[in-house]
Each structure stands twice: as C-alpha cells, then as structure tokens.
Design a protein around this motif. Sequence first.
Motif, PDB file in Angstrom:
ATOM      1  N   MET A  11      -1.240  -9.199  -7.912  1.00 49.40           N
ATOM      2  CA  MET A  11      -1.959  -9.634  -8.690  1.00 49.40           C
ATOM      3  C   MET A  11      -3.388  -9.643  -8.208  1.00 49.40           C
ATOM      4  O   MET A  11      -4.452 -10.037  -8.545  1.00 49.40           O
ATOM      5  N   TRP A  12      -3.310  -9.096  -6.729  1.00 51.53           N
ATOM      6  CA  TRP A  12      -4.641  -9.248  -5.961  1.00 51.53           C
ATOM      7  C   TRP A  12      -4.991  -7.775  -5.582  1.00 51.53           C
ATOM      8  O   TRP A  12      -5.978  -7.489  -5.818  1.00 51.53           O
ATOM      9  N   GLY A  13      -4.034  -7.021  -4.870  1.00 51.17           N
ATOM     10  CA  GLY A  13      -4.547  -5.641  -4.551  1.00 51.17           C
ATOM     11  C   GLY A  13      -3.740  -4.697  -5.482  1.00 51.17           C
ATOM     12  O   GLY A  13      -3.948  -3.271  -5.123  1.00 51.17           O
ATOM     13  N   GLY A  14      -2.739  -4.944  -6.424  1.00 49.18           N
ATOM     14  CA  GLY A  14      -2.138  -4.250  -6.962  1.00 49.18           C
ATOM     15  C   GLY A  14      -2.710  -3.494  -8.536  1.00 49.18           C
ATOM     16  O   GLY A  14      -3.999  -4.160  -8.703  1.00 49.18           O
ATOM     17  N   ASP A  15      -2.338  -3.096  -9.437  1.00 51.26           N
ATOM     18  CA  ASP A  15      -2.691  -2.746 -10.646  1.00 51.26           C
ATOM     19  C   ASP A  15      -1.970  -3.625 -11.704  1.00 51.26           C
ATOM     20  O   ASP A  15      -0.688  -3.740 -11.819  1.00 51.26           O
TER      21      ASP A  15
END
Length: 243
Positions: A139-143
Amino acid sequence: RQLEKYKRSVGSLLQSSLTRAAKLVVVVAIFLLTFYVISQVFEIKMDANLGHIFARSALDAAARATKPPRYKCGISKACPEKHFAFKMASGAANVVGPKICVEDNVLMSGVKNNVGRGINVALVNGKTGETIDTKFFDMWGGDVAPFIEFLKSIQDGTIVLMGTYDDGATKYVTNEARKLIAELGSTSITNLGFRDNWVFCGGKGIKTKSPFEQHIKNNKDTNKYEGWPEVVEMEGCIPQKQD
C-alpha cells in the motif's frame, strides 16, 4: 611300637583334617559376611535411588499439575465447540512482519517468509477452518487495483484476517477498497491512516460488525518505535459457519 606309631599317624591326620575344616569354616564365614555387607549396601543404594526416582516423579507430576494448559495458537483460554481459535499481530515498524495463526496453524509470518509491506491477508474456509489463500498487498509503492480485485473475489462464508506491516493505507486513493473491507465487518478501516497498526478478522457475507478488530494510530507523541506505533495483537474464537 607299631601301635603307637599308628596312633600318632591317626592323630596327626585328624589334626590336619580339623585344621583344614576350621580354615574352610573361616573362609565360608568371611564369604557370607562379605556377601551380607555388600547386599545390605546395595539394598540401601537401591532404596535411595528408588526414593530419589519416586520423589522426582512426584515433583514432575506436581509441576505438570501446576503448569497452565496450552491452547491452540497460544490463546489465553480454550474455544468452545464449533469455533476456530485464532491469534494475530501486526508488524513491528518496518522490521518484524505480522503473524496470523488459526487453529494452531501459522498461516503468515516472517519465519514463513510470506508477509510483506502493506496489508497482509489470510482467507480461511468458514466451515472447515482450512486455509484458502494468503497474500500481501503493498500500500506504499504498489497498486491498489489488484487488492480491490482480490477483495471482490472473496466467496461468501470465507473468514478474512488482515494485518498491517510498515504502512497499510497510503495507496487508498479512492474509498472503494475501504468500502469492500467495511462490508467484511470492519469499523476502523475508514480511519486507517499512514503507518497505523491494525489487525482485523471478519467474514464475507457477515451481517453485523465484527468484534475482532484492533487499531493504533501513528502518533509521534505516543509511538513506541521511531515513526511507528507499538505492535497490536488480538486473539479470539471465530464461530464456525453453519449451513
């Protein structure tokens, strides 16, 4: 003269026989005395050893009697029939991953190497308690899109367990994912923010709000770790789905 000589020979023979007999008696007496002493010592040692064994057995039995029983997943009390025991914990900062255990089976943990940054999810069959799937979503660098699709694919009657690690909220650019989680029984998901710690257990098709949810806000004044709140833990008994 011959008679005297014969008498002396007989006397000498008798004396020799008596001497040998006396020696034999002495030897036998010493042997019996030695055997008696050894047997007494051995018996004392045996009694002592048996006493020690029985005393130790009694102590072990007492220790077992006073040792608290262990319940599934290490929860504090046994679950009633037709319930599944569970215990879970969020991650600790960005160092130690979350842990999810159901019916004494660790489904997700750092040791199993199947956890990751974001929201970690375990799906369990509500009737059998068997594991259906485990996944984590960054939930930081993903989709967020794969997470939304995953939530939509969950079947009715499925137990859903979730735990955050590092950050579990930044990628909520819309309310769609939050709404889908709320439909599983969550009340805290609408307030989940950056680096909050959160654990939740709900179900697909649940008619009420789940009682199994813990949430700690990220607050620089109260955080246990630099930039992250303390670990949040939760345990309980999930009712088995009935037909």
